[in-house]
Design a protein around this motif. Sequence first.
Motif, PDB file in Angstrom:
ATOM      1  N   GLN A  42       3.362   9.934  18.112  1.00 30.77           N
ATOM      2  CA  GLN A  42       4.096  10.682  17.080  1.00 30.77           C
ATOM      3  C   GLN A  42       4.809   9.865  16.114  1.00 30.77           C
ATOM      4  O   GLN A  42       5.384   9.799  15.313  1.00 30.77           O
ATOM      5  CB  GLN A  42       4.602  11.976  17.500  1.00 30.77           C
ATOM      6  N   HIS A  43       5.284   8.603  16.931  1.00 29.49           N
ATOM      7  CA  HIS A  43       6.609   7.800  16.269  1.00 29.49           C
ATOM      8  C   HIS A  43       5.843   6.663  15.498  1.00 29.49           C
ATOM      9  O   HIS A  43       6.675   5.913  14.667  1.00 29.49           O
ATOM     10  CB  HIS A  43       7.373   7.175  17.363  1.00 29.49           C
ATOM     11  N   PHE A  44       4.556   6.649  15.601  1.00 27.00           N
ATOM     12  CA  PHE A  44       3.673   5.695  14.665  1.00 27.00           C
ATOM     13  C   PHE A  44       2.767   6.320  14.023  1.00 27.00           C
ATOM     14  O   PHE A  44       2.312   7.369  14.036  1.00 27.00           O
ATOM     15  CB  PHE A  44       3.277   4.499  15.906  1.00 27.00           C
ATOM     16  N   ARG A  45       1.868   5.109  13.073  1.00 23.79           N
ATOM     17  CA  ARG A  45       0.949   5.759  12.217  1.00 23.79           C
ATOM     18  C   ARG A  45      -0.388   5.981  13.239  1.00 23.79           C
ATOM     19  O   ARG A  45      -0.492   5.262  14.041  1.00 23.79           O
ATOM     20  CB  ARG A  45       0.475   4.816  11.354  1.00 23.79           C
ATOM     21  N   LYS A  46      -1.164   7.022  12.806  1.00 24.93           N
ATOM     22  CA  LYS A  46      -2.504   7.193  13.472  1.00 24.93           C
ATOM     23  C   LYS A  46      -3.197   5.838  13.555  1.00 24.93           C
ATOM     24  O   LYS A  46      -4.001   5.865  14.697  1.00 24.93           O
ATOM     25  CB  LYS A  46      -3.180   8.289  12.689  1.00 24.93           C
ATOM     26  N   GLU A  47      -3.171   5.041  12.380  1.00 25.80           N
ATOM     27  CA  GLU A  47      -4.222   3.683  12.615  1.00 25.80           C
ATOM     28  C   GLU A  47      -3.597   2.889  13.585  1.00 25.80           C
ATOM     29  O   GLU A  47      -4.439   2.113  13.949  1.00 25.80           O
ATOM     30  CB  GLU A  47      -4.581   3.256  11.375  1.00 25.80           C
ATOM     31  N   GLU A  48      -2.426   2.984  14.039  1.00 23.75           N
ATOM     32  CA  GLU A  48      -1.747   1.944  15.208  1.00 23.75           C
ATOM     33  C   GLU A  48      -2.291   2.425  16.442  1.00 23.75           C
ATOM     34  O   GLU A  48      -1.814   1.828  17.400  1.00 23.75           O
ATOM     35  CB  GLU A  48      -0.343   2.026  14.968  1.00 23.75           C
ATOM     36  N   ALA A  49      -2.711   3.787  16.794  1.00 21.27           N
ATOM     37  CA  ALA A  49      -2.739   4.069  17.908  1.00 21.27           C
ATOM     38  C   ALA A  49      -3.534   3.069  19.094  1.00 21.27           C
ATOM     39  O   ALA A  49      -3.696   2.923  20.084  1.00 21.27           O
ATOM     40  CB  ALA A  49      -3.716   5.452  18.025  1.00 21.27           C
TER      41      ALA A  49
ATOM     42  N   ILE B 235       6.319  -2.601  17.606  1.00 22.00           N
ATOM     43  CA  ILE B 235       5.677  -1.637  18.305  1.00 22.00           C
ATOM     44  C   ILE B 235       5.999  -2.083  19.635  1.00 22.00           C
ATOM     45  O   ILE B 235       6.253  -1.191  20.662  1.00 22.00           O
ATOM     46  CB  ILE B 235       4.115  -1.315  17.984  1.00 22.00           C
ATOM     47  N   VAL B 236       5.520  -3.352  19.928  1.00 19.16           N
ATOM     48  CA  VAL B 236       5.679  -3.734  21.403  1.00 19.16           C
ATOM     49  C   VAL B 236       7.027  -3.574  21.999  1.00 19.16           C
ATOM     50  O   VAL B 236       7.316  -3.119  23.253  1.00 19.16           O
ATOM     51  CB  VAL B 236       5.551  -5.470  21.547  1.00 19.16           C
ATOM     52  N   GLU B 237       7.959  -3.966  21.220  1.00 23.52           N
ATOM     53  CA  GLU B 237       9.477  -3.869  21.587  1.00 23.52           C
ATOM     54  C   GLU B 237       9.740  -2.185  21.788  1.00 23.52           C
ATOM     55  O   GLU B 237      10.577  -2.004  22.816  1.00 23.52           O
ATOM     56  CB  GLU B 237      10.067  -4.521  20.707  1.00 23.52           C
ATOM     57  N   SER B 238       9.351  -1.374  21.047  1.00 26.09           N
ATOM     58  CA  SER B 238       9.393  -0.091  20.968  1.00 26.09           C
ATOM     59  C   SER B 238       8.891   0.628  22.444  1.00 26.09           C
ATOM     60  O   SER B 238       9.629   1.393  23.056  1.00 26.09           O
ATOM     61  CB  SER B 238       9.011   0.671  19.795  1.00 26.09           C
ATOM     62  N   LEU B 239       7.909   0.200  22.718  1.00 30.70           N
ATOM     63  CA  LEU B 239       7.140   0.510  24.179  1.00 30.70           C
ATOM     64  C   LEU B 239       7.705   0.162  25.315  1.00 30.70           C
ATOM     65  O   LEU B 239       7.824   0.826  26.403  1.00 30.70           O
ATOM     66  CB  LEU B 239       5.585   0.482  23.796  1.00 30.70           C
ATOM     67  N   ILE B 240       7.979  -1.270  25.176  1.00 29.62           N
ATOM     68  CA  ILE B 240       8.224  -1.893  26.653  1.00 29.62           C
ATOM     69  C   ILE B 240       9.724  -1.715  26.824  1.00 29.62           C
ATOM     70  O   ILE B 240       9.989  -1.673  27.914  1.00 29.62           O
ATOM     71  CB  ILE B 240       7.764  -3.153  26.634  1.00 29.62           C
ATOM     72  N   SER B 241      10.627  -1.367  25.691  1.00 30.99           N
ATOM     73  CA  SER B 241      12.123  -1.156  26.050  1.00 30.99           C
ATOM     74  C   SER B 241      12.291   0.150  26.858  1.00 30.99           C
ATOM     75  O   SER B 241      13.214   0.082  27.860  1.00 30.99           O
ATOM     76  CB  SER B 241      12.631  -0.932  24.789  1.00 30.99           C
ATOM     77  N   ALA B 242      11.453   0.950  26.921  1.00 35.51           N
ATOM     78  CA  ALA B 242      11.557   2.127  27.860  1.00 35.51           C
ATOM     79  C   ALA B 242      11.017   1.568  29.417  1.00 35.51           C
ATOM     80  O   ALA B 242      11.392   2.500  30.104  1.00 35.51           O
ATOM     81  CB  ALA B 242      10.652   3.251  27.448  1.00 35.51           C
TER      82      ALA B 242
ATOM     83  N   GLU C 112      -6.040  -1.479   0.129  1.00 35.00           N
ATOM     84  CA  GLU C 112      -6.145  -1.030  -1.223  1.00 35.00           C
ATOM     85  C   GLU C 112      -5.552   0.506  -1.350  1.00 35.00           C
ATOM     86  O   GLU C 112      -6.360   1.074  -2.121  1.00 35.00           O
ATOM     87  CB  GLU C 112      -7.598  -1.098  -1.770  1.00 35.00           C
ATOM     88  N   ARG C 113      -4.711   0.869  -0.693  1.00 32.49           N
ATOM     89  CA  ARG C 113      -4.193   2.107  -0.758  1.00 32.49           C
ATOM     90  C   ARG C 113      -2.799   2.133  -1.218  1.00 32.49           C
ATOM     91  O   ARG C 113      -1.815   2.043  -0.560  1.00 32.49           O
ATOM     92  CB  ARG C 113      -4.153   2.758   0.657  1.00 32.49           C
ATOM     93  N   PRO C 114      -2.492   2.311  -2.685  1.00 30.71           N
ATOM     94  CA  PRO C 114      -1.335   2.158  -3.069  1.00 30.71           C
ATOM     95  C   PRO C 114      -0.283   3.389  -2.774  1.00 30.71           C
ATOM     96  O   PRO C 114       0.926   3.274  -2.868  1.00 30.71           O
ATOM     97  CB  PRO C 114      -1.464   2.441  -4.784  1.00 30.71           C
ATOM     98  N   ASP C 115      -0.710   4.440  -2.154  1.00 30.72           N
ATOM     99  CA  ASP C 115       0.016   5.811  -1.832  1.00 30.72           C
ATOM    100  C   ASP C 115       0.586   5.362  -0.225  1.00 30.72           C
ATOM    101  O   ASP C 115       1.153   6.172   0.206  1.00 30.72           O
ATOM    102  CB  ASP C 115      -0.738   6.869  -1.804  1.00 30.72           C
ATOM    103  N   PHE C 116       0.137   4.180   0.446  1.00 30.03           N
ATOM    104  CA  PHE C 116       0.368   4.186   1.642  1.00 30.03           C
ATOM    105  C   PHE C 116       1.949   3.814   1.887  1.00 30.03           C
ATOM    106  O   PHE C 116       2.420   2.954   1.216  1.00 30.03           O
ATOM    107  CB  PHE C 116      -0.245   2.985   2.351  1.00 30.03           C
ATOM    108  N   GLU C 117       2.538   4.465   2.756  1.00 30.65           N
ATOM    109  CA  GLU C 117       3.989   4.336   3.239  1.00 30.65           C
ATOM    110  C   GLU C 117       4.127   3.366   3.890  1.00 30.65           C
ATOM    111  O   GLU C 117       3.616   3.148   5.162  1.00 30.65           O
ATOM    112  CB  GLU C 117       4.596   5.780   3.445  1.00 30.65           C
ATOM    113  N   LEU C 118       5.162   2.135   3.718  1.00 28.22           N
ATOM    114  CA  LEU C 118       5.463   1.170   4.423  1.00 28.22           C
ATOM    115  C   LEU C 118       6.357   1.786   5.841  1.00 28.22           C
ATOM    116  O   LEU C 118       7.156   2.572   5.532  1.00 28.22           O
ATOM    117  CB  LEU C 118       6.131  -0.058   3.705  1.00 28.22           C
TER     118      LEU C 118
END
Length: 260
Positions: free
Chosen positions: A7-14, A46-53, A217-223
């Motif tokens: 839930q803390h990351f984008r779907k495509e990062e799963a 992402i690595v830092e976020s996951l391994i810090s726990a 090529e997705r201009p509506d993508f949120e960074l």
Amino acid sequence: MDSVVYQHFRKEEAPFIDQVASWVQDVEDQYRPYLSNFLDPRQQFIVESLISAKSDLRYQFGGGYTDAERKRVLIFPDYFEPVSDDFEIQLFEIRYPQKFTQLSHAKILGTLVNAGISRDVFGDIMTDGNRWQFFVEKSMVDYVTLQITKIGRVTVHLETEDYTELLIPKDAWQIEQVTTSSLRIDALISSVYNISRQRSKELVENGKIKLNWQAFERPDFELGLLDIISVRGFGRIQLREIEGKTKKEKYRLQLGILRK
């Protein structure tokens, strides 16, 4: 992997999150270090976020020099004390006729990728304005040396170098504070480069940008934090920090910017 984590990351990062989870599992099961390929800044985040726990595991990044963008991560048990050689990175210098021709980051990157060298096995490409260098995983040294004999029409020779020969990169990120209405790619490009929203949208839709070194090529993508967008003809933007919102509900951002 706990479903809450996604839930803390984008779907495509799963898929990448699952990959990191498998690295962690290998270290825990085998009680020995794991070394990744080169990661972009977003992946490092992402690595830092996951391994810090994971209180029983440690990690360290290495990309060949302190300010490297692309780095390998070494995940290891608490008994292990890493040294620089554990990252297995080789520095290459590109020898070419500097008086008669010029190279570019895009040409070098394109040559490496077109030679069948995956983007995740080589790191930063650097220049001081004349000399060019790049990092590669040591396991790929022989292959890269044999495959890369020309960049475009320019005959080149690759030489392995010691870290003491590392050049001082010419490009340096400028830290700027920017206010923008949205985290959308087209909105940020418009704000940073002072162009119309329509033009920035067209740049994205016409394949003129890359997100974390991949065509996009997705201009509506949120960074998200530490994403890097490359805009052909303009430069690069990295989202360093979201500092909050103004009274008019606009985002206050800290950005790293490379302008051409």
